[in-house]
Design an enzyme around this catalytic site. Structure first.
Site: not given
Ligand code: AGP
Length: 598
Positions: A98-99, A474, A478, A497
């Site tokens: 992972n990475g 937000e 969503k 604008h």
């Molecule tokens: C949120 O609906 C998303 N899945 C994504 O933006 C998430 O908020 C973002 O990756 C941050 O994650 P974290 O809060 O675990 O750091």
């Protein structure tokens, strides 16, 4: 961000443990899945493009092994297909990772010059080749790992097995990895929940550490091969694996349980002013920086408005991925607040490292206990939203906003901007949050009606001013992340604008107007788009009547609670829209719950 599981046992068949762990980790990425195990000296690798359930169908019923590693992938390098899926095998080495190996190109050319041939597009296959090269050169896996750590740039959590050894090796930098300690068997995972069924005791690997795990022994080394003593942790979170209960999707369940998760988060601080003052004292700071990603950043934007409006404190909000490459003007009068549901977001973690290198103060608003951000930050305030399974964050967002609101309320009191009676009044509202949210959560017929009107649209806009602009962001996120409809948030005053050119007949435009000082301006902006054919929806607590605008009414409350009330219609409209489109709501395409890569 991918999910990693490994297990080694004296007698247990570990294949079910691997599959079970992958299912728990699938929220971290679900493009493809794979596992490898050794039986009587023979290595088997099984991998599929698709979900863990597809992998399970591929595993022979009588498959048995005492040692194995497994992986569920969120693609970073290379297409989503079987050949790029993990595990990768080169020579005598098999790994899951992972990475991101950032210097993989240079390493690939060097290895090809030495005769290595690679089949996939994955940086992980290059990492496997590099480990195999050093293993052959030094005839020692320890030396090979130590050289690997020196040569590789980037992030990695690696689980490794050799063709001819009864041990699992692990290597860690930037991506999370834990080693679970069991009885006559041991486990490795990206996250503790993957192995909670088998043990609550685990070691946390830190950067540049590597380990050797057998069925009886766990040895952890520093990057030079010196054995290091690690504290054996005991998991403090809830071991109850959440299920969907009566709901069709985790996301709907998590939206509906917000009235309890918000209360659980703020209950320790709202019974009295004394309780409220248990929250950290921020009065020595002249500036508050908030650093986060995605939804967590939008919670920060809501907090910015409250900090500046009600405590007269300068507050800047940064995307973590941008923050780390900017000049941050840090000093001992700045508090950096990091918001993260998972506590593992690579960009947010990297930004935190920068603040710590500058020896400046940091505070975390985190949901997952003992996560990397929680462990590395000066002080952490936990949201108590519980495990959030749906990739689209809902209950974590409202818990973050609620916790930040109480922190800001305490700050307003300490700065003597709010008198006691005002604080008490707002705390009463907090105590009533479940009753206040009930009618909003139950107004589902309206949200379904709106979803029916918008689900076939291609472009949808969200607008607002001040705090409502943060909510528009937000709301737009969503909708787009679970319904795949292009939706954009705009400052209400900014639409004219340029972007208003995109408004055509029937374009849906959502707005919220919850600040009576500026609501009339937002209404004017709605009128501007209506005159160009837009279909408008307005969330407001004002007594407002206009046949050309679909109203979504919320109760009048203090500004400290308004973000929470306003966001719920946005969450449910997004949910019902995605449902009408038949989208995979809990696991949207291309996404993962915890973005542990940059
Ligand atoms: C949120 O609906 C998303 N899945 C994504 O933006 C998430 O908020 C973002 O990756 C941050 O994650 P974290 O809060 O675990 O750091």
């Amino acid at each position: 961000m991918c999910g990693i599981v490994g297990s080694i046992s004296t007698k247990t068949n570990i294949i079910p443990i691997l599959l079970d762990g992958l299912k728990t980790l699938e929220y971290r990425g679900y493009d493809s899945a794979g596992l490898s195990y050794i039986k009587d000296g023979n290595l088997t690798i099984n991998k599929v493009k698709g979900r863990v359930k597809d992998l399970e169908k591929n595993i022979k019923k009588d498959a048995f092994s005492n040692i194995g590693i497994a992986h569920t992938r969120w693609a970073t390098h290379g297409k989503v297909n079987e050949i790029n899926a993990h595990p990768h095998h080169v020579g005598k080495i098999t790994i899951v990772h992972n990475g991101i190996i950032e210097n993989f190109n240079k390493l690939k050319h060097k290895l090809e010059d030495k005769g290595y041939k690679f089949k996939s597009e994955s940086d992980t296959e290059i990492a496997t080749g590099l480990l195999d090269y050093y293993y052959n050169k030094y005839q020692s896996i320890d030396k090979a790992i130590q050289k690997f750590i020196k040569k590789v740039d980037g992030s990695y959590a690696i689980c490794l097995i050799l063709d001819n050894e009864d041990a699992i090796y692990v290597i860690k930098k930037d991506s999370p990895l834990i080693i679970g300690k069991g009885k006559d068997e041991n486990y490795i995972a990206s996250d503790v929940p993957a192995i909670l069924k088998y043990t609550k005791n685990y070691y946390i690997l830190e950067d540049y550490e590597y380990g050797k795990v057998t069925n009886e022994k766990i040895t952890i080394y520093d990057k030079d091969g010196n054995i290091i003593k690690k504290e054996l942790k005991e998991y403090q979170g809830s071991t109850r694996t959440s299920d969907k209960g009566i709901y069709e999707h985790y996301m709907l369940k998590e939206i509906m349980e917000q009235n309890t998760t918000i209360r659980k988060t703020i209950d320790p601080y709202i019974s009295s002013i004394n309780d409220l003052l248990k929250l950290p004292d921020l009065t020595k700071y002249e500036r508050i920086d908030i650093i986060a990603c995605g939804t967590a950043m939008y919670a920060g934007l809501a907090a910015k408005y409250l900090f500046e409006e009600y405590t007269n404190t300068k507050c800047e909000v940064f995307l973590a991925s941008e923050y780390r490459y900017q000049n941050n003007f840090l000093n001992d009068k700045v508090l950096s607040i990091f918001i993260s549901q998972s506590g593992e977001t690579a960009d947010t973690l990297a930004a935190l490292k920068k603040v710590k290198e500058n020896k400046c103060d940091s505070l975390g608003i985190v949901n997952v206990k003992e996560s990397s951000i929680a462990r590395n930050i000066d002080k952490v305030l936990y949201t108590e939203a519980g495990t959030e399974i749906a990739v689209a964050s809902t209950k974590a967002y409202t818990a973050q906003v609620a916790l930040l609101s109480t922190l800001i309320l305490a700050h307003a009191y300490r700065k003597q901007i709010f008198k006691e009676e005002k604080i008490i009044k707002i705390l009463e509202e907090f105590k009533n949050i479940d009753q206040i949210l009930k009618p909003i959560l139950e107004n589902t017929d309206l949200y379904k009606k709106i979803a029916d009107e918008i689900y076939e649209k291609n472009d949808i806009f969200y607008i607002g001013r001040g705090l409502d602009y943060a909510l528009a962001m937000e709301g737009a996120l969503k909708l787009k992340e679970i319904s795949y409809i292009h939706s954009e948030a705009y400052a209400a005053g900014e639409l004219k604008h340029g972007t208003i050119s995109l408004i055509t007949q029937g374009t849906p435009v959502f707005a919220s107007a919850t600040n009576k000082k500026i609501n009339s301006k937002t209404i004017s902006n709605l009128k501007e788009v209506i005159s160009r054919g837009a279909k408008c929806y307005l969330i407001t607590d004002e007594d407002f009547k206009d046949n050309s605008i679909q109203l979504i009414k919320i109760k009048k409350v203090s500004m400290f609670l308004k973000p929470i009330l306003t966001v719920i219609p946005y969450q449910l409209i997004a949910y019902y829209t995605a449902k009408l489109k038949g989208c995979d709501i809990d696991k949207p395409r291309n996404l993962a719950k915890s973005v542990t890569v940059e």
